[in-house]
Design an enzyme around this catalytic site. Structure first.
Site, PDB file in Angstrom:
ATOM      1  N   GLU A  60       0.801  -1.226   0.000  1.00  0.00           N
ATOM      2  CA  GLU A  60       0.000   0.000   0.000  1.00  0.00           C
ATOM      3  C   GLU A  60       0.833   1.274   0.000  1.00  0.00           C
ATOM      4  OE1 GLU A  60      -0.759  -2.692   1.659  1.00  0.00           O
ATOM      5  OE2 GLU A  60      -2.698  -3.221   0.812  1.00  0.00           O
ATOM      6  N   HIS A 129     -12.004  -4.312   8.049  1.00  0.00           N
ATOM      7  CA  HIS A 129     -12.479  -4.093   6.676  1.00  0.00           C
ATOM      8  C   HIS A 129     -13.769  -3.276   6.671  1.00  0.00           C
ATOM      9  CE1 HIS A 129      -9.791  -7.495   5.827  1.00  0.00           C
ATOM     10  NE2 HIS A 129      -9.969  -7.331   4.550  1.00  0.00           N
TER      11      HIS A 129
HETATM   12  C1  LIG Z   1      -2.939  -4.648   3.813  1.00  0.00           C
HETATM   13  C2  LIG Z   1      -3.871  -5.462   2.985  1.00  0.00           C
HETATM   14  N1  LIG Z   1      -3.867  -5.289   1.660  1.00  0.00           N
HETATM   15  C3  LIG Z   1      -4.701  -6.000   0.877  1.00  0.00           C
HETATM   16  C4  LIG Z   1      -5.560  -6.906   1.444  1.00  0.00           C
HETATM   17  C5  LIG Z   1      -6.550  -7.713   0.574  1.00  0.00           C
HETATM   18  N2  LIG Z   1      -6.087  -9.082   0.495  1.00  0.00           N
HETATM   19  C6  LIG Z   1      -6.537 -10.025   1.344  1.00  0.00           C
HETATM   20  S1  LIG Z   1      -5.765 -11.480   1.124  1.00  0.00           S
HETATM   21  C7  LIG Z   1      -4.839 -10.873  -0.131  1.00  0.00           C
HETATM   22  C8  LIG Z   1      -3.866 -11.748  -0.837  1.00  0.00           C
HETATM   23  C9  LIG Z   1      -2.813 -12.269   0.071  1.00  0.00           C
HETATM   24  O1  LIG Z   1      -1.947 -13.071  -0.635  1.00  0.00           O
HETATM   25  P1  LIG Z   1      -0.936 -14.036   0.118  1.00  0.00           P
HETATM   26  O2  LIG Z   1      -0.167 -13.244   1.122  1.00  0.00           O
HETATM   27  O3  LIG Z   1      -0.163 -14.756  -0.903  1.00  0.00           O
HETATM   28  O4  LIG Z   1      -1.840 -15.041   0.945  1.00  0.00           O
HETATM   29  P2  LIG Z   1      -2.860 -16.128   0.390  1.00  0.00           P
HETATM   30  O5  LIG Z   1      -4.172 -15.460   0.214  1.00  0.00           O
HETATM   31  O6  LIG Z   1      -2.312 -16.666  -0.877  1.00  0.00           O
HETATM   32  O7  LIG Z   1      -2.931 -17.153   1.469  1.00  0.00           O
HETATM   33  C10 LIG Z   1      -5.126  -9.540  -0.354  1.00  0.00           C
HETATM   34  C11 LIG Z   1      -4.490  -8.694  -1.378  1.00  0.00           C
HETATM   35  C12 LIG Z   1      -5.557  -7.041   2.836  1.00  0.00           C
HETATM   36  N3  LIG Z   1      -6.381  -7.854   3.479  1.00  0.00           N
HETATM   37  N4  LIG Z   1      -4.678  -6.322   3.579  1.00  0.00           N
END
Ligand SMILES: Cc1ncc(C[n+]2csc(CCOP(=O)(O)OP(=O)(O)O)c2C)c(N)n1
Ligand SMILES: Cc1ncc(C[n+]2csc(CCOP(=O)(O)OP(=O)(O)O)c2C)c(N)n1
Ligand SMILES: [Mg+2]
Ligand SMILES: [Mg+2]
Lengths: 330, 332, 330, 332
Positions: A60, A129
């Site tokens: 971010e 959220h």
């Molecule tokens: C700070 C933040 N940015 C964006 C999000 C939205 N978001 C939730 S899960 C996710 C993907 C996370 O990817 P990863 O770390 O690879 O974990 P996975 O979902 O694959 O287990 C995103 C972008 C969030 N929850 N928090």
């Protein structure tokens, strides 16, 4: 015939501004092919191609910081923060950089940047959220803060925000995207809307209810309820929180003598405090009753639907609060 | 592949002049501050001159750079006018920022100098965004982000380098490793010895250079800018150097071992280069002296000019909060 | 005889709490051997050793995040943010984690954490080292926010903050550290001060001036000036912004009928808005005049001393504003 | 040196049981959500079970862990009670968080499970702080921070790992590289192939492990926890794995190539381990079936119990905002 939704409005505003100016680009997480978590950027990837659509890693601070840096070089970025809660990770770039650059460089350059943030509570997405954080941004000199409540306003204000030379925080309420409807049609033309001009959604004579985003719709419904009981509420939407239509509000208070502010943010420290304080200073002579602020309870947003409903102002709670207020005030 | 940059003697003297200009600018600023003529913070760039001059040597019109709290050197190396810099330090109307920024926020947008920055690591995403805009516009420009060893522990460093590598942005990340972040030695703020090692975390090219050798810096800058302009992506350049003084004016820097200070003072970038100029490159002593005199004169005149400049009018305090403030937005 | 300064007060509070409880530790940038940029942690490194003093890399998010994590395990960390402006880099850990953990886990654990922040303007440190950001934190449910104006209050409130089970944001004004003095003595014993109890610094009958941190001292001086002109100002310091001593303020307004709020933050969105809004709601009947808010101009803090002075409220500007206010109000 | 962990057949069956419990817990949750019984987001852990079970196998009382938005697996592997987890998903009073947290914030503090987290990367500093407190108290405990590949691009990752290495904190950073962050494939969010390569940026040990092989995970966890407990500092463990489903319930995951999905479905961690159990380790089919039945029964009972639990009283909405709310602090 298709209905023009708030999400459509935002997509169209971006698309039209991208067509008009190649310096406009979007940057954010998962805004690309997938169309974004709320489907707002659907079709933009295909239509506007790679150089106007930058789908980023989960970073971010960098998302906003890159947008600020590009804006310093003349671009007009539209950065997306998936949930406004995540803006907390980008606060330095927003508050310490974007908001201050024009001023602290003596006007050498400007930061024509829009940061779109999905705001508000709904659907049990819980404490991280669901926040309504607009109050944090309204207190920062150098930022403009918009909070459109209808599809038309969303489109007109977003177009104006993209054309604006200053950094603009643009709040979109997650529960407004889909259903609320608007004029029929696939693409509805809306001119850019000048900032600082409020909108009377419903005329009234007994009390002014100031509200915006989703709460505005609760307030309007509550006003209908109250009308049947003989209470005539004027419902007024500032649309832009900074700059704020002071004259518009003053005129309404002059007419009604009573001020109620309703928003989704907690009462303590919400933007309603600024509105109330301003009125207590500048409209004191016109006020015939204490100012009433309606907002969320002073708590993080809970997960359980039953608690979420309790924390938030609703049509019923607004109607109740205003009813009691009018009883005291008469 | 190492880019070979061959300089004429005149060009070499010019490099020396620029380094000297920075050195003397800072020394004079320090004296002016001691006299109470400059308020606020001052973080002298003394000792690191070869980095700014070497990197900026390879920049062109349309390129952009971001700096740090220790920004005067980068700004001068980019060609900014010392007159208006002193005027800014004096908080005058004709200063670069019309007295609103001071040392920490000094900017020369016309030269693509996107500002000193009061936030450690704060400029890194900004430069990265500038590089993005260059890529989008296919301008052939490059961006440079200068920062310190301490800044490489901020999240902004990490997030920015990851994206720059991913999108092959035309940017140089120049870490001036002067061994300290404020009062904290590098080994107390990170376990690595070479900041350049962090490049691999982004599949980025990382290089180490002697930051006190201006021509060595030029060589890595030449290669990195060429790669960037050719669309081959960013480089992380670690320039090993040292600040001669405390972190800011007023810091006595007692936390540094004397042997360390002695070691580095012997490696003063100006002394080293002067020796090469008069030795290896056959410059004559008069030419050097002429530069010294000219620099002295320029800075004396600059400071004098600055001292005569008008203060901003109090009414300017609410100007430039917004470009377009609409009605009432900028009021109390 | 040595004078007990605000900086001494803070150092002593930390030291005494560290002596009393080994779970208390400090964490922050350059707080170690060097004693910190403002000399607040001088001697603590030697006295309390490594395990109670953690001198970190420049990583604000991690500084606060580690403190939160340690607090979740039962520690009582005192995190230092060198300038409150840098807290913008740690907002996620403050707002989304620390403030909400107790609530969103259903009370399973708490976060007994103090985040000390150097706040305020002074000495031309310009836009990124001068902000008064307390308003951002007062709107976050789950945080407590303190703003001591004197050495005694600083010591008593900091001791209480360290003993408190909740996350506390503790603002220290940079220009109060040195000179202001206090009782004589090297170490002055001060008991922990209960939150939510304001303090009348000066009694008066015509107008209540609410103020805190450095502006309180301007307000006090202005009140003396005004007294000579026959205006009797009560100067009231809330000391803790959250929780806020509503009863104390209400009592003062009942007496004077007039409310002025003065702080260093910009008026728009400053904590003064919350105070004014609350009073306009709960003390409306006692108010005989519009509420007056005094604060910084709505601008980033400029570098030039002449502009810095213009932007900020001063003794003279407060006296002037109150004088004009009283003229209108009578 | 690789730690050798030899398991008895019973222990192995227990590992299988735990993985199966996670799998079935998630599948059931998905069905319950489809019926409208669970509001909010649900990010299924299906496909990654071997990571949670393998790492948590090496944890003891007093250890602590943080998780992500995809947290049910870690929580179950740590021994949490599925009954109270379903109750939380149902937003009931007897849920782990009394209905206030839901999937994104579920916590079991008694077991040192310091919570799922709605902020990507948000738990990394928290675990690091927990490790700091263990070091301070010389408890011999270790902390574990689970996160995804996408999270390694957040500043919190960088800042935390730097400090942990510097202070030799007793912590395991476990990156579950499931190839995607939300809808974005790894090669679109970072230029490196192996997240473990980032360890070198902190002079930290980095290891890669097959995240679908529970015993392989146990081996690296054994070594990393031993090093951490011995004061030798943190390890970054990259577990290569895959999520079988969309990012969250409702995501059809159309952005993934079919061959990729097929490849990984063949490498299902449960199937793989079941095959080893019945083959190499000589477990008999009845034992496996007994586990299946028991898990099914347990989860049916758990969901049933959860469905009977009381909803929180509306008045609880303002409870637990503060531990000590003084007078008025928690009011509207
Ligand atoms: C700070 C933040 N940015 C964006 C999000 C939205 N978001 C939730 S899960 C996710 C993907 C996370 O990817 P990863 O770390 O690879 O974990 P996975 O979902 O694959 O287990 C995103 C972008 C969030 N929850 N928090
Ligand atoms: C975000 C932030 N944190 C802390 C500071 C205080 N500070 C100013 S300079 C500095 C040290 C920076 O060290 P380094 O990056 O090595 O640069 P150097 O001073 O050595 O040039 C610190 C901690 C700051 N200005 N911004
Ligand atoms: Mg340094
Ligand atoms: Mg992933």
């Amino acid at each position: 015939m298709t209905t023009f939704t708030y999400a459509d409005a935002i997509r169209q505003a971006i698309s039209e501004e991208m067509d008009a100016n190649s310096d406009v680009f979007m940057i954010g997480e998962d805004i690309g092919e997938s169309g974004g978590v709320f489907g707002v950027s659907k079709t933009l990837w295909e239509k506007h191609g790679h150089h106007q659509m930058w789908d980023t890693p989960i970073s971010e601070t960098a998302v906003v910081g890159l947008a600020v840096g590009a804006a310093m070089m003349g671009a007009r970025p539209v950065a997306e923060i998936m949930f406004s809660d995540f803006s907390m990770l980008a606060m330095d770039q927003i508050v310490n950089q974007a908001a201050k650059l024009h001023y602290m460089t003596g006007g050498q350059l400007s930061v024509p940047l829009v940061i779109r943030m999905v705001t508000g509570t709904g659907g049990s997405t819980a404490a991280q959220h669901s926040q309504s954080l607009e109050g944090m941004f309204t207190g920062v000199p150098g930022l403009k803060v918009l909070a459109p409540s209808t599809p038309e306003d969303a489109k007109g204000l977003l177009r104006a925000a993209i054309q604006d030379p200053d950094p603009v925080i643009f709040f979109e309420h997650k529960l407004l995207y889909g259903g609320r409807g608007g004029p029929a049609g696939d693409v509805v033309p809306v001119d850019p809307i000048r900032f600082g001009v409020g909108r009377i959604h419903r005329e009234g004579t007994d009390v002014t209810i100031v509200s915006y985003l989703r709460t505005l719709h609760h307030a309007l419904a509550a006003a209908e309820e109250l009308a049947e009981e003989g209470i005539s509420a004027e419902v007024w939407d500032p649309r832009t929180l900074v700059p704020f239509d002071r004259a518009g509000l003053a005129a309404s208070i002059k007419k009604t003598g009573r001020l109620v502010i309703a928003h989704e943010a907690p009462v303590r420290g919400g933007f309603g405090a600024e509105i109330a304080a301003w009125a207590a200073s500048e409209c004191f002579g016109d006020l015939t009753a204490p100012v009433l602020r309606i907002g969320a309870q002073n708590a993080p947003i809970p997960y359980a639907p039953i608690l979420e409903n309790t924390v938030l102002p609703t049509q019923a709670s607004i109607a109740n609060d205003v009813r009691a207020f009018m009883k005291r005030a008469r | 592949m190492t880019a070979t940059v061959t300089k004429t003697l005149d060009e070499r003297l010019e490099l020396f002049r620029q380094m000297l200009l920075i050195r003397r600018f800072e020394e004079k600023a320090s004296r002016l501050r001691a006299k109470g003529l400059i308020p606020g913070f001052l973080h002298p760039y003394i000792g690191q001159e070869a980095v700014a001059v070497g990197i900026c040597d390879q920049l062109r019109d349309g390129d952009a750079l971001t700096s740090t709290h220790r920004g005067h050197g980068h700004m001068i190396a980019r060609g900014a006018d010392p007159k208006r810099m002193y005027a800014e330090l004096y908080a005058r109307e004709t200063g670069y920022n019309r007295g609103k920024g001071g040392s920490l926020h000094m900017m020369d947008a016309d030269r693509g100098f996107l500002g000193a920055n009061g936030i450690v690591g704060g400029g890194i995403p900004l430069a990265t965004g500038a590089a993005l805009q260059m890529l989008r516009g296919r301008t052939g420009g490059v961006a440079v982000s200068f920062f310190g060893d301490g800044a490489t522990n901020e999240g902004t460093f990490h997030e920015s380098l990851n994206i720059a590598s991913l999108w092959k942005l035309p940017i140089l990340y120049v870490c001036e490793n002067n061994l300290y972040g404020e009062f904290t030695r590098q080994d107390k703020h990170q376990s690595i010895k070479d900041v350049a090692d962090r490049a691999a975390a982004y599949a980025m090219k990382g290089v180490i250079v002697d930051g006190n050798d201006v021509e060595a810096v030029i060589a890595v800058a030449a290669e990195a800018t060429a790669r960037a302009r050719a669309g081959e992506g960013p480089t992380l350049i670690e320039a090993k150097t040292y600040r001669h003084r405390g972190h800011f004016e007023g810091d006595m820097a007692r936390y540094r071992p004397q042997e360390e200070v002695d070691f580095w003072m012997k490696r003063d970038p100006l002394d080293l280069y002067e020796a090469r100029l008069t030795g290896e490159f056959g410059a004559d002593a008069d030419a050097i002296q002429a530069i010294r005199d000219a620099v002295e004169q320029q800075l004396d005149a600059a400071a004098e000019w600055a001292g005569e400049q008008p203060h901003p009018d109090p009414s300017e305090s609410t100007e430039d909060v917004y470009v377009d403030s609409y009605e009432g937005a900028a009021l109390r």
